[in-house]
Design an enzyme around this catalytic site. Structure first.
Site, mmCIF file in Angstrom:
data_model
loop_
_atom_site.group_PDB
_atom_site.id
_atom_site.type_symbol
_atom_site.label_atom_id
_atom_site.label_comp_id
_atom_site.label_asym_id
_atom_site.label_seq_id
_atom_site.Cartn_x
_atom_site.Cartn_y
_atom_site.Cartn_z
ATOM 1 N N LYS A 51 49.027 32.907 22.317
ATOM 2 C CA LYS A 51 47.975 32.403 23.191
ATOM 3 C C LYS A 51 46.804 31.923 22.334
ATOM 4 O O LYS A 51 46.612 32.405 21.225
ATOM 5 C CB LYS A 51 47.510 33.498 24.145
ATOM 6 C CG LYS A 51 48.591 33.875 25.133
ATOM 7 C CD LYS A 51 48.164 34.973 26.051
ATOM 8 C CE LYS A 51 49.259 35.099 27.086
ATOM 9 N NZ LYS A 51 49.478 36.345 27.643
ATOM 10 N N GLY A 102 43.098 33.478 33.272
ATOM 11 C CA GLY A 102 41.713 33.927 33.397
ATOM 12 C C GLY A 102 40.676 32.855 33.151
ATOM 13 O O GLY A 102 39.638 32.815 33.814
ATOM 14 N N SER A 160 45.500 29.325 30.624
ATOM 15 C CA SER A 160 45.083 30.717 30.728
ATOM 16 C C SER A 160 44.846 31.029 32.194
ATOM 17 O O SER A 160 44.133 30.290 32.871
ATOM 18 C CB SER A 160 43.785 30.944 29.939
ATOM 19 O OG SER A 160 43.160 32.153 30.333
ATOM 20 N N HIS A 177 44.440 36.205 26.776
ATOM 21 C CA HIS A 177 43.453 35.253 26.265
ATOM 22 C C HIS A 177 42.104 35.937 26.070
ATOM 23 O O HIS A 177 41.389 35.659 25.122
ATOM 24 C CB HIS A 177 43.313 34.059 27.217
ATOM 25 C CG HIS A 177 44.523 33.186 27.260
ATOM 26 N ND1 HIS A 177 45.513 33.343 28.187
ATOM 27 C CD2 HIS A 177 44.893 32.149 26.475
ATOM 28 C CE1 HIS A 177 46.456 32.439 27.979
ATOM 29 N NE2 HIS A 177 46.098 31.700 26.938
#
Length: 151
Positions: free
Chosen positions: A48, A122, A120, A79
């Protein structure tokens, strides 16, 4: 009377020039901290990554120097693990950060290939084209591709 005015103006100019020199010296120190932050730090393999904007302190003229950086670590499960690690270390230098999104990177240095893709959950999807541009500063001889496919 003219001599008094000359002395006042001379004194004012001396102080102003001195103040400007101090501001320039401070700006150079801030810029030096920002300049010292590497643009790219990524691992080998598939992992990531996050795209981060790093800000220095606001200057006297109202400008806020900044730069974009890419960070990707194989050791990070999320992340946010990457962003938290990087933002904490930069905060220690007096620099502020903002996560602009994330994704995944497949770095195959043995083949001189890097693939930037995904997103991601988030932070959302990073600008992969901007990430590619930054990666090229460190890996100019690599074939770097971008895709919105995959997670």
């Amino acid at each position: 009377m003219n001599i008094c005015r000359f002395a006042i103006v001379h004194n004012f100019l001396r102080k102003t020039a001195s103040g400007n020199a101090n501001r320039r010296a401070f700006a150079k120190m801030v810029d030096a901290k920002l300049d010292a932050v590497p643009v790219v730090e990524i691992d080998e393999g598939i992992f990531k990554y996050v795209l981060i904007k790093v800000y220095a302190k606001e200057q006297a003229d109202g400008t806020e120097p900044s730069k974009l950086i890419v960070r990707g670590f194989d050791r990070a499960q999320w992340h946010s693990d990457i962003y938290d690690e990087v933002s904490s270390s930069l905060m220690g230098l007096g620099l502020e950060t903002e996560c602009l999104g994330g994704g995944r990177i497949e770095n195959r240095s043995d083949l001189k290939q890097i693939k930037v893709y995904g997103y991601s959950q988030g932070y959302g999807k990073a600008d992969h084209l901007e990430t590619r541009r930054l990666l090229l500063t460190k890996y100019p001889d690599h074939n770097i591709s971008c895709s919105d496919e995959g997670y």
